[in-house]
Write a protein that holds these residues in place. Structure first.
Motif, PDB file in Angstrom:
ATOM      1  N   PRO A  51       6.546 -46.414 -28.530  1.00 55.92           N
ATOM      2  CA  PRO A  51       7.976 -46.362 -28.202  1.00 55.92           C
ATOM      3  C   PRO A  51       8.384 -47.322 -27.090  1.00 55.92           C
ATOM      4  O   PRO A  51       9.573 -47.590 -26.912  1.00 55.92           O
ATOM      5  N   ALA A  52       7.405 -47.837 -26.327  1.00 54.33           N
ATOM      6  CA  ALA A  52       7.699 -48.794 -25.259  1.00 54.33           C
ATOM      7  C   ALA A  52       7.607 -50.235 -25.737  1.00 54.33           C
ATOM      8  O   ALA A  52       7.643 -51.167 -24.926  1.00 54.33           O
ATOM      9  N   GLY A  53       7.491 -50.434 -27.043  1.00 50.99           N
ATOM     10  CA  GLY A  53       7.440 -51.777 -27.581  1.00 50.99           C
ATOM     11  C   GLY A  53       6.053 -52.330 -27.784  1.00 50.99           C
ATOM     12  O   GLY A  53       5.883 -53.536 -28.020  1.00 50.99           O
ATOM     13  N   VAL A  54       5.029 -51.465 -27.716  1.00 50.25           N
ATOM     14  CA  VAL A  54       3.647 -51.906 -27.839  1.00 50.25           C
ATOM     15  C   VAL A  54       3.185 -51.828 -29.292  1.00 50.25           C
ATOM     16  O   VAL A  54       3.336 -50.791 -29.943  1.00 50.25           O
ATOM     17  N   VAL A  55       2.638 -52.921 -29.783  1.00 51.98           N
ATOM     18  CA  VAL A  55       1.912 -52.926 -31.050  1.00 51.98           C
ATOM     19  C   VAL A  55       0.447 -53.134 -30.714  1.00 51.98           C
ATOM     20  O   VAL A  55       0.078 -54.131 -30.089  1.00 51.98           O
ATOM     21  N   HIS A  56      -0.382 -52.168 -31.112  1.00 48.12           N
ATOM     22  CA  HIS A  56      -1.813 -52.207 -30.788  1.00 48.12           C
ATOM     23  C   HIS A  56      -2.604 -52.490 -32.050  1.00 48.12           C
ATOM     24  O   HIS A  56      -2.438 -51.812 -33.065  1.00 48.12           O
ATOM     25  N   LEU A  57      -3.467 -53.504 -31.970  1.00 48.72           N
ATOM     26  CA  LEU A  57      -4.307 -53.862 -33.107  1.00 48.72           C
ATOM     27  C   LEU A  57      -5.763 -53.961 -32.673  1.00 48.72           C
ATOM     28  O   LEU A  57      -6.042 -54.341 -31.525  1.00 48.72           O
TER      29      LEU A  57
END
Length: 342
Positions: A51-57
């Motif tokens: 929700p804070a704009g983080v995309v984790h890969l």
């Protein structure tokens, strides 16, 4: 304006919230964060920060050159290709912007909206801090080397903010590389000055692919907290380098970055807003719990390491090393500079 920050992490759980919160304050809208081999809950915390704009890969590296393989993948991701600006940095690096409202937007305006802006490193010393504390790093460390010098050199590494229309061949860890068929139209340092030609063309070997730091920090510098507390440094050396397998953090790495000659608290103007933003992020589902678990894991790792006699001896040795790094005293004498701020 959309600004995407790209980074790679391994066991950085206690420090993720501060880095994301700080970058949100200076205008980053999206985060593309790659992780590998975490055992402190960093990966779960990143997943909770969506929700804070983080995309984790997961890091896609197969050849174990973690950072460069992740950056190659990032260049194809929609989050990066759709951004107006891309900022590639590590989670111990904080842009300290001195103009306007201290945002990337203010820096871009001050520099004349170039295609790239390279900010010079300023390494912040451990300065005798032994114990890890779960509070903002930018509030704990305030002493650095003479920012115009580093060891025996007057040219210092950079990290670079890259505009969407930069003629990109590929992202490097410190700067973008342009296509040979098309040179960038404009590229400045942190004072809005055009970067030198040899840097622009990457004409020099990598180790010295830098430019002089003197005068480059008028609008911004890059605070680099590579050491943090001695506790956290021990965990870092045990963890290994997130960028590439097999890198050794020996005593020279410590000593080269532990010169406390100059005091610089300017970034601490951001602390009230940073603490409020961290508190806001902690209200997101699971974020506070997962952050606290990563802190517990970090402290447990410190305890385990310090219980080993060879690690305890190494910690004592590091703490006792001279603060001035090799070659700097000679360079200071050669240039006729003072060792402390004027």
């Amino acid at each position: 304006m959309r600004i995407c920050a790209v980074t790679c992490v391994k066991n950085e759980g206690p420090f993720v919230l501060e880095w994301v919160a700080y970058h949100r304050l200076i205008g980053v809208t999206d985060f593309l964060i790659y992780s590998n081999d975490c055992d402190d809950g960093t990966d779960a915390l990143l997943d909770a920060l969506v929700p804070a704009g983080v995309v984790h890969l997961p890091n896609p590296a197969e050849g174990r050159n973690y950072q460069m393989e992740a950056l190659k993948d990032a260049a194809r991701q929609d989050l990066v290709t759709g951004a107006d600006w891309v900022w590639v940095a590590d989670v111990d690096e904080f842009p300290n912007i001195h103009v306007g409202d201290h945002s990337f937007a203010a820096l871009i305006e001050a520099c004349g909206n170039p295609q790239a802006i390279s900010l010079s490193f300023q390494f912040f010393a451990n300065d005798g801090v032994e114990t890890f504390e779960d509070r903002p790093v930018i509030g704990q460390f305030c002493r650095a080397h003479n920012p115009d010098l580093w060891c025996d050199q007057s040219a210092i590494e950079v990290k670079t903010l890259v505009r969407r229309d930069f003629p990109l061949q590929y992202f490097g860890a410190h700067r973008p590389f342009a296509r040979k068929s098309r040179a960038p139209e404009s590229w400045t340092d942190g004072a809005g000055r055009a970067v030198p030609g040899p840097f622009l063309s990457a004409a020099k070997p990598r180790r010295i692919r830098k430019f002089p730091a003197a005068g480059a920090r008028r609008f911004a510098t890059l605070n680099h907290y590579a050491l943090r507390s001695l506790d956290s440094y021990l965990v870092k050396t045990e963890r290994g380098d997130v960028n590439r397998e097999g890198r050794v953090f020996d005593e020279s790495y410590w000593q080269e970055r532990n010169d406390p000659a100059w005091e610089d608290r300017s970034i601490q103007r951001m602390l009230p807003a940073l603490e409020a933003e961290i508190a806001a992020l902690r209200t997101l589902p699971e974020v506070a719990r997962l952050h606290d678990l990563s802190v517990q894991a970090h402290r447990a790792k410190v305890g385990m390491l310090r219980a080993r006699p060879e690690i305890a001896a190494r910690a004592a040795h590091l703490a006792a090393l001279p603060a001035l790094p090799p070659g700097e005293a000679e360079l200071i004498a050669e240039l006729g500079l003072a060792e402390t701020p004027r």
